[in-house]
Design an enzyme around this catalytic site. Structure first.
Site, short mmCIF file in Angstrom:
data_model
loop_
_atom_site.label_atom_id
_atom_site.label_comp_id
_atom_site.label_asym_id
_atom_site.label_seq_id
_atom_site.Cartn_x
_atom_site.Cartn_y
_atom_site.Cartn_z
N ASP A 1 -8.93 -4.96 -9.91
CA ASP A 1 -8.13 -5.15 -8.71
C ASP A 1 -7.95 -6.65 -8.45
OD1 ASP A 1 -6.76 -4.74 -6.35
OD2 ASP A 1 -8.58 -4.45 -5.16
N GLU B 1 -2.38 -9.67 -0.85
CA GLU B 1 -2.31 -8.21 -0.69
C GLU B 1 -3.58 -7.67 -0.07
OE1 GLU B 1 -3.05 -4.01 -1.97
OE2 GLU B 1 -4.21 -5.82 -2.39
#
Length: 847
Positions: free
Chosen positions: A158, A190
């Site tokens: 991630d 994000e």
């Protein structure tokens, strides 16, 4: 020819002459289906699967990106950003005319956070690249991947893999001109609130995007899953010519119903331009190390990276080659069936469900009236009592087992999901075996009734699936769900099996009993008894009776053959459909999420109910397949597995417990506390022996939070920390405007919370002109001041503003309380951020 017939007859009689060999045959059939599905589950693309893609080069990119944690609010983020820019500028030099790179330091967004009145302001720092296509009339496709990580993780899965894949795809399309324009958005921030994607929607390139592919990591390693798709049209782009597809419609429903709380950039892009079609491709396994320091290069593999890269390439190629201008369609539905994926329009699926709900029972009822012997057996209350009581017993048994398991070892599924799933299958099978045997024994069924219980129970199973399909269809229509598709398989298999029972009764039973057919058709036996005449002494001549006995001698052989046929049609497909839903997606996605919030055993309940629906089709065969000795062995196996599950450690090095942490320093009161998520009793196991708090009187746990006195952070700031946040207020003499300015040391995030709602005129020059009580500000560069202009409503009543600024960098012992605990915790535990900011410092100012 005669030899072939003799050989076939010999194999037939040897194979189906006993219940044991029939059971072995059925088990072999199940194993064949399992191997077919196992091949689909475990196949990975070759490293050189796609000519022109270099996964080894992408692996080098991944190692470069994940050298250190690189959240948006860090200097390491700038290092990663510069690396991506350098690689893209190399591509631009190769083809200046068709490759355009934008270092986007101008896009700014402001919005109100959903379900709140909190105003967010963010200055974007995305990197955009555009590859010109051959057909300029076709609208562009967007590929997106965020390059920031969380503060507590290296971001390998991630979202390092997404960035590395996007970089390699950029290199590919720099050399292979696409059919239409391709835009790639390497976005930042994000992890904080999807700010990078929101900033992209303010850029002019976003205004004409017709479809998108988002690369994400909601887990750590494994295969990349098609998490979501907006419609069936765009979903076809993923499945077309894709031998390595891995998808589940369960992800769409989980996000839609709020089961999965976290979000990805997908949710921003799908609302772009009043609705944009797209795909969300993400990793989802191993959530125990997701957002932790173990999300690094050592805990992933090049095969996982290659799986995402190949699937992203296939999806992107199909999207770019699509000739239509718009990607419109209805809700998607896709599911695996023994090695391949099937797609169907969800609305069509629901329409067919309604048709089947009307047509199938009508067909069965019309046929049933032509078989009075079968109808007579179905009306007997002993069968209904047997099926109903046994099913209720199994459900009650399941409930007791789940409640006991969650009381004695509530988190065992975290480290032992396969053992728990196997235990649930054994629990349901054991419940079926003993409940059916007990009820059948004590209901005083005759031998004739026991001999035809298999056929009758098949019809009752079909009734169960009909009710389930009715409920599933109504639920899907009301809530737009597609993940209840597995009910269709159970219903269709049981319906087809009912048709087979009619064939058996018509052609293989009724002809054998015409010699001694009673006057009343309802007294006619459904299945011929193997002991001869079921109705006493025959009044027919002895040679006729011998003929009947001769035929009856083969009844058991035929019964076994029909049992295997019924089993093959009724059990495997529903069993593996439910098993796939559990083992592929649901269990891997949720088994390590129990620690993310208040404890709930919902995942146990859902799993055991789905297992019950997978096993219920086996109920007609438990008498024939399992003897008393086999049942006893099954019971011993169940007890052994139960014992192992109860004594299993719920957390270990491969499946660690994850504690959410943060430090809060109040600069007004000097209160300095380090907070650790309270997961009883495991937080206490870690903290009670922690040397730094053994004598700390401030240490206590309240509800879901434990806290203790923290060490003072350094941050590399010269001077007292009171001056790390400097608040100044300038009031205009000629107007009611007041300028609130905050200068915070080396941070990009500050939150403003006012004691009462205030009218906000602008934020850093960006016009707002609305009333708000809370503001969330993110700036582009370190050292940029946070400036909020407000309008005073009543100068006689002072307004307080609390400014909270966040820091995420913990290298060089900047946040010693975090690094100290990180180095101390045992191997079966890890730390993760609680929210934006590992360190929060607050200061209050009177306006």
């Amino acid at each position: 020819m005669q030899f072939g017939k003799s050989l076939l007859k010999h194999v037939y009689t040897r194979t189906f002459k006993s219940s044991l060999t029939c059971s072995i045959f059925a088990f072999t059939l199940l194993m064949i289906f399992f191997v077919l599905d196992w091949k689909r589950m475990n196949v990975y693309p070759r490293l050189d699967e796609i000519p022109g893609l270099n996964v080894l080069r992408a692996w080098d990119d991944l190692q470069e990106i994940t050298k250190s944690p690189h959240p948006y609010n860090s200097h390491a983020s700038d290092v990663v950003r510069n690396y991506i820019l350098e690689e893209l500028y190399k591509l631009k030099k190769q083809d200046e005319g068709n490759v355009e790179v934008i270092d986007d330091l101008s896009s700014t967004t402001t919005f109100i956070m959903p379900d709140t009145n909190i105003r967010s302001y963010f200055e974007g720092s995305n990197i955009l690249v555009r590859f010109r296509g051959d057909n300029e009339r076709l609208r562009p496709i967007l590929l997106s991947s965020h390059f920031d990580s969380v503060s507590t993780g290296f971001g390998a899965t991630d979202n390092g893999m997404g960035v590395a894949s996007a970089l390699e795809l950029a290199r590919y399309y720099a050399e292979h001109k696409p059919e239409r324009d391709l835009i790639i958005n390497f976005n930042n921030a994000e992890e904080d609130y999807l700010y990078g994607a929101r900033a992209f929607t303010e850029h002019e390139w976003s205004k004409n995007v017709t479809a998108f592919l988002n690369l994400e990591g909601a887990g750590a390693g494994g295969k990349a899953l098609l998490f979501r798709s907006t419609n069936n049209h765009v979903a076809r782009s993923y499945f077309k010519s894709n031998r390595f597809a891995f998808a589940s419609v369960l992800g769409i429903d989980a996000f839609k119903r709020g089961v999965i709380k976290s979000e990805t950039d997908y949710v921003v892009y799908e609302k772009m331009n009043n609705g944009t079609a797209g795909l969300d491709l993400a990793f989802f396994r191993n959530r125990g190390i997701y957002h932790t320091e173990r999300d690094d290069i050592q805990h992933t593999s090049i095969f996982s990276l290659n799986h995402m890269l190949v699937n992203a390439f296939i999806s992107l190629r199909n999207l770019l080659d699509e000739k239509s201008q718009h990607f419109k369609g209805s809700s998607p539905l896709y599911f695996p069936v023994f090695g391949s994926y099937w797609q169907i329009n969800l609305n069509l699926h629901l329409f067919l469900n309604v048709v089947f709900l009307i047509a199938c029972p009508a067909i069965l009822f019309m046929c049933l009236f032509r078989f009075p012997s079968l109808y007579a057996q179905l009306k007997k209350p002993c069968y209904l009592i047997c099926f109903t009581l046994s099913s209720l017993f199994v459900l009650i048994f399941d409930y007791v087992v789940v409640q006991s398991l969650t009381k004695l070892n509530p988190y065992v599924i975290h480290s032992s999901p396969d053992a728990v799933l196997a235990f649930f299958f054994l629990t349901n099978l054991l419940g079926l075996v003993y409940s059916f045997r007990y009820v059948a024994t004590h209901s005083r069924m005759s031998n004739e009734e026991l001999s035809c219980i298999e056929i009758v129970l098949i019809w009752y199973v079909s009734m169960f699936w009909y009710i389930s399909l009715l409920i599933a269809t109504l639920t899907s229509i009301v809530r737009g769900l597609g993940s209840l598709y597995f009910v269709n398989f159970g219903f269709f298999c049981s319906f087809f099996c009912c048709i087979l029972t009619l064939i058996r009764v018509r052609y293989f039973v009724d002809r054998m009993v015409t010699i001694n057919r009673p006057a009343n058709p309802e007294q006619m036996p459904l299945v011929q008894s193997t002991s001869g005449n079921a109705y006493g002494t025959s009044r027919y001549p002895q040679h006729r009776l011998k003929a009947v006995v001769s035929k009856s001698a083969s009844v058991k052989l035929n019964d076994n053959l029909w049992s295997v046929l019924f089993f093959s049609c009724l059990v495997p497909l529903p069993l593996f459909t439910c098993y796939n839903l559990l083992s592929e997606v649901f269990i891997p996605a949720v088994h390590q999420s129990l620690i993310d919030g208040p404890y709930s055993n919902t995942c146990y309940k859902f799993a055991v109910i789905l297992v019950f629906m997978a096993i219920i089709n086996s109920s007609p065969f438990v008498f024939r397949a399992l003897s008393k000795k086999s049942s006893a062995i099954l019971l011993m196996l169940w007890v052994s597995l139960l014992f192992n599950i109860l004594r299993a450690e719920p957390f270990n090095e491969k499946a660690p417990i994850k504690f959410r942490v943060f430090q809060h320093l109040n600069l007004d009161t000097s209160e300095n506390l380090f907070h650790v998520q309270n997961i009883e009793p495991y937080t206490q196991k870690v903290l009670n022996d922690y040397p730094k708090i053994i004598s700390d009187t401030s240490y206590q746990c309240v509800d879901r939070d434990c806290f203790y006195e923290a060490e003072e952070p350094t941050l590399g700031f010269d001077g007292p920390l009171q001056n790390a946040i400097n608040i100044t207020l300038h009031k205009s003499l000629n107007s009611s405007l007041a300028e609130l300015r905050v200068d915070a040391f080396e941070t990009k995030w500050c939150y403003f919370d006012f004691s009462v709602p205030v009218y906000v005129d602008s934020i850093n020059g960006f016009e707002v002109q609305e009333e708000h009580q809370s503001l969330r500000l993110g700036v582009r560069n370190f050292g940029t001041p946070f400036v909020v202009k407000t309008v005073a409503k009543d100068e006689d009543s002072p307004t307080n503003v609390t400014v909270t600024c966040m820091w995420d960098e913990f290298d060089h012992d900047k946040i010693p309380s975090y690094t100290s605990l990180l180095n101390y915790i045992p191997a079966w535990s890890v730390l993760t951020k609680n929210s934006t900011g590992l360190l929060k410092m607050s200061k209050t100012h009177v306006m």
